[in-house]
Design a protein around this motif. Structure first.
Motif, PDB file in Angstrom:
ATOM      1  N   THR A  31       0.841  -1.193   0.000  1.00  0.00           N
ATOM      2  CA  THR A  31       0.000   0.000   0.000  1.00  0.00           C
ATOM      3  C   THR A  31       0.876   1.243   0.000  1.00  0.00           C
ATOM      4  N   VAL A  32       0.426   2.249  -0.734  1.00  0.00           N
ATOM      5  CA  VAL A  32       1.136   3.525  -0.823  1.00  0.00           C
ATOM      6  C   VAL A  32       0.133   4.648  -0.599  1.00  0.00           C
ATOM      7  N   PHE A  33       0.534   5.605   0.214  1.00  0.00           N
ATOM      8  CA  PHE A  33      -0.329   6.729   0.560  1.00  0.00           C
ATOM      9  C   PHE A  33       0.373   8.039   0.217  1.00  0.00           C
ATOM     10  N   TRP A  34      -0.391   9.010  -0.270  1.00  0.00           N
ATOM     11  CA  TRP A  34       0.099  10.363  -0.474  1.00  0.00           C
ATOM     12  C   TRP A  34      -0.627  11.295   0.500  1.00  0.00           C
ATOM     13  N   TYR A  35       0.150  12.100   1.242  1.00  0.00           N
ATOM     14  CA  TYR A  35      -0.387  13.067   2.174  1.00  0.00           C
ATOM     15  C   TYR A  35       0.147  14.451   1.829  1.00  0.00           C
ATOM     16  N   ARG A  36      -0.600  15.454   2.239  1.00  0.00           N
ATOM     17  CA  ARG A  36      -0.156  16.839   2.146  1.00  0.00           C
ATOM     18  C   ARG A  36      -0.228  17.444   3.546  1.00  0.00           C
ATOM     19  N   MET A  40      -2.120  25.233   8.072  1.00  0.00           N
ATOM     20  CA  MET A  40      -3.547  25.507   8.263  1.00  0.00           C
ATOM     21  C   MET A  40      -4.381  24.232   8.331  1.00  0.00           C
ATOM     22  N   GLN A  41      -4.095  23.291   7.456  1.00  0.00           N
ATOM     23  CA  GLN A  41      -4.937  22.093   7.330  1.00  0.00           C
ATOM     24  C   GLN A  41      -4.368  20.862   8.030  1.00  0.00           C
ATOM     25  N   GLY A  42      -3.109  20.939   8.440  1.00  0.00           N
ATOM     26  CA  GLY A  42      -2.499  19.759   9.054  1.00  0.00           C
ATOM     27  C   GLY A  42      -2.183  18.708   8.012  1.00  0.00           C
ATOM     28  N   LEU A  43      -2.331  17.440   8.402  1.00  0.00           N
ATOM     29  CA  LEU A  43      -1.995  16.320   7.543  1.00  0.00           C
ATOM     30  C   LEU A  43      -3.260  15.836   6.838  1.00  0.00           C
ATOM     31  N   GLU A  44      -3.258  15.898   5.514  1.00  0.00           N
ATOM     32  CA  GLU A  44      -4.427  15.489   4.723  1.00  0.00           C
ATOM     33  C   GLU A  44      -4.059  14.296   3.855  1.00  0.00           C
ATOM     34  N   LEU A  45      -4.924  13.312   3.814  1.00  0.00           N
ATOM     35  CA  LEU A  45      -4.729  12.168   2.924  1.00  0.00           C
ATOM     36  C   LEU A  45      -5.255  12.529   1.542  1.00  0.00           C
ATOM     37  N   LEU A  46      -4.381  12.434   0.548  1.00  0.00           N
ATOM     38  CA  LEU A  46      -4.770  12.796  -0.810  1.00  0.00           C
ATOM     39  C   LEU A  46      -5.248  11.593  -1.615  1.00  0.00           C
ATOM     40  N   ALA A  47      -4.475  10.506  -1.551  1.00  0.00           N
ATOM     41  CA  ALA A  47      -4.790   9.326  -2.371  1.00  0.00           C
ATOM     42  C   ALA A  47      -4.060   8.125  -1.807  1.00  0.00           C
ATOM     43  N   SER A  82       0.212  24.020 -11.489  1.00  0.00           N
ATOM     44  CA  SER A  82       0.385  24.299 -10.074  1.00  0.00           C
ATOM     45  C   SER A  82      -0.099  25.706  -9.724  1.00  0.00           C
ATOM     46  N   GLU A  83      -0.524  25.867  -8.474  1.00  0.00           N
ATOM     47  CA  GLU A  83      -1.003  27.151  -7.981  1.00  0.00           C
ATOM     48  C   GLU A  83      -0.335  27.437  -6.642  1.00  0.00           C
ATOM     49  N   PRO A  84      -0.252  28.706  -6.249  1.00  0.00           N
ATOM     50  CA  PRO A  84       0.397  29.034  -4.962  1.00  0.00           C
ATOM     51  C   PRO A  84      -0.222  28.287  -3.777  1.00  0.00           C
ATOM     52  N   ARG A  85      -1.517  28.018  -3.807  1.00  0.00           N
ATOM     53  CA  ARG A  85      -2.150  27.324  -2.687  1.00  0.00           C
ATOM     54  C   ARG A  85      -1.731  25.850  -2.579  1.00  0.00           C
ATOM     55  N   ASP A  86      -1.008  25.360  -3.582  1.00  0.00           N
ATOM     56  CA  ASP A  86      -0.485  23.992  -3.518  1.00  0.00           C
ATOM     57  C   ASP A  86       0.809  23.910  -2.709  1.00  0.00           C
ATOM     58  N   SER A  87       1.348  25.049  -2.319  1.00  0.00           N
ATOM     59  CA  SER A  87       2.575  25.056  -1.529  1.00  0.00           C
ATOM     60  C   SER A  87       2.340  24.311  -0.218  1.00  0.00           C
ATOM     61  N   ALA A  88       3.172  23.312   0.026  1.00  0.00           N
ATOM     62  CA  ALA A  88       2.975  22.418   1.174  1.00  0.00           C
ATOM     63  C   ALA A  88       4.132  21.432   1.193  1.00  0.00           C
ATOM     64  N   VAL A  89       4.122  20.570   2.209  1.00  0.00           N
ATOM     65  CA  VAL A  89       5.024  19.427   2.209  1.00  0.00           C
ATOM     66  C   VAL A  89       4.192  18.198   1.851  1.00  0.00           C
ATOM     67  N   TYR A  90       4.648  17.460   0.860  1.00  0.00           N
ATOM     68  CA  TYR A  90       3.946  16.267   0.392  1.00  0.00           C
ATOM     69  C   TYR A  90       4.711  15.026   0.853  1.00  0.00           C
ATOM     70  N   PHE A  91       4.001  14.174   1.556  1.00  0.00           N
ATOM     71  CA  PHE A  91       4.603  12.952   2.076  1.00  0.00           C
ATOM     72  C   PHE A  91       4.038  11.740   1.362  1.00  0.00           C
ATOM     73  N   CYS A  92       4.913  10.796   1.155  1.00  0.00           N
ATOM     74  CA  CYS A  92       4.525   9.467   0.713  1.00  0.00           C
ATOM     75  C   CYS A  92       4.769   8.520   1.883  1.00  0.00           C
ATOM     76  N   ALA A  93       3.894   7.550   2.037  1.00  0.00           N
ATOM     77  CA  ALA A  93       4.065   6.519   3.061  1.00  0.00           C
ATOM     78  C   ALA A  93       3.736   5.170   2.439  1.00  0.00           C
ATOM     79  N   SER A  94       4.420   4.152   2.901  1.00  0.00           N
ATOM     80  CA  SER A  94       4.072   2.806   2.427  1.00  0.00           C
ATOM     81  C   SER A  94       3.797   1.898   3.608  1.00  0.00           C
ATOM     82  N   GLY A  95       3.042   0.854   3.349  1.00  0.00           N
ATOM     83  CA  GLY A  95       2.678  -0.068   4.412  1.00  0.00           C
ATOM     84  C   GLY A  95       2.272  -1.406   3.857  1.00  0.00           C
TER      85      GLY A  95
END
Lengths: 112, 113
Positions: A31-36, A40-47, A82-95
């Motif tokens: 399994t692979v997860f993408w987070y942003r 303001m929003q904290g950790l969000e699961l994208l896909a 891309s847009e300025p509001r996309d500025s963030a840290v994007y994390f990938c996680a696997s499990g």
């Protein structure tokens, strides 16, 4: 010591440009997860993917974000345009099947 | 739907003092519970997990957590905090066929010398 790797670690781009982030999951994880993460929003699961099949991408803006897993060793997250509001840290996680997730170091994206 | 609440946004403790970070969850079935730590500029690192069995679980870096079903809580503790423990701490509950995690909003820990 198995780790999730992400490239690039930092990316600065101009609004309207395409951004591609890459992730190499831990060998054997299915399994692979993408987070942003933003202040303001904290950790969000994208896909997320299971056995390379996309299971849920409801957390992503569909018109500009896309996530793929072309093979078991590579997951990609694209933003176009891309847009300025996309500025963030994007994390990938696997499990695997035991709920434990192992995070990569993240890609810090700045869109000017 | 499952949810996780970390009621403390920011906690400050002195080095050597004890620490307890609170976590409350909402989940219909037996929860799979986790604590992660994030140091500045880094990804999240798994500290410990609870799946079943003994309700007091030990993790890395001297941390432990206790699962209390009656209180829907999974609080993180450490008897003596070190300056290197300054970081953000996230509680999470696992669910779903893809084994996804629902994270709390995090607690920022500051350690005073």
């Amino acid at each position: 010591d198995a780790r999730v790797t992400q490239t690039p670690r930092h990316k600065v781009t101009e609004m309207g440009q395409e951004v591609t982030m890459r992730c190499q999951p831990i060998l054997g994880h299915n399994t692979v997860f993408w987070y942003r993460q933003t202040m303001m929003q904290g950790l969000e699961l994208l896909a997320y993917f299971r056995n390379r099949a996309p299971l849920d991408d409801s957390g992503m803006p569909k018109d500009r974000f896309s996530a793929e897993m072309p093979d078991a060793t590579l997951a990609t997250l694209k933003i176009q345009p891309s847009e300025p509001r996309d500025s963030a840290v994007y994390f990938c996680a696997s499990g695997s099947d035991n709920y434990e997730q192992y995070f990569g170091p993240g890609t810090r994206l700045t869109v000017t | 739907a499952q949810s996780v609440t970390q009621p403390d946004i920011h906690i400050t403790v002195s080095e050597g003092a004890s620490l307890e970070l609170r976590c409350n969850y909402s989940y219909g079935a037996t929860p799979y519970l986790f604590w992660y730590v994030q140091s500045p500029g880094q990804g999240l690192q798994l500290l410990l997990k609870y799946f079943s069995g003994d309700t007091l679980v030990q993790g890395i870096k001297g941390f432990e957590a206790e699962f209390k079903r009656s209180q829907s809580s999974f609080n993180l503790r450490k008897p003596s905090v070190h300056w290197s423990d300054a970081a953000e701490y996230f509680c999470a509950v696992g669910s779903g066929s893809a084994r996804q995690l629902t994270f709390g909003s995090g607690t920022q820990l500051t350690v005073l010398p």
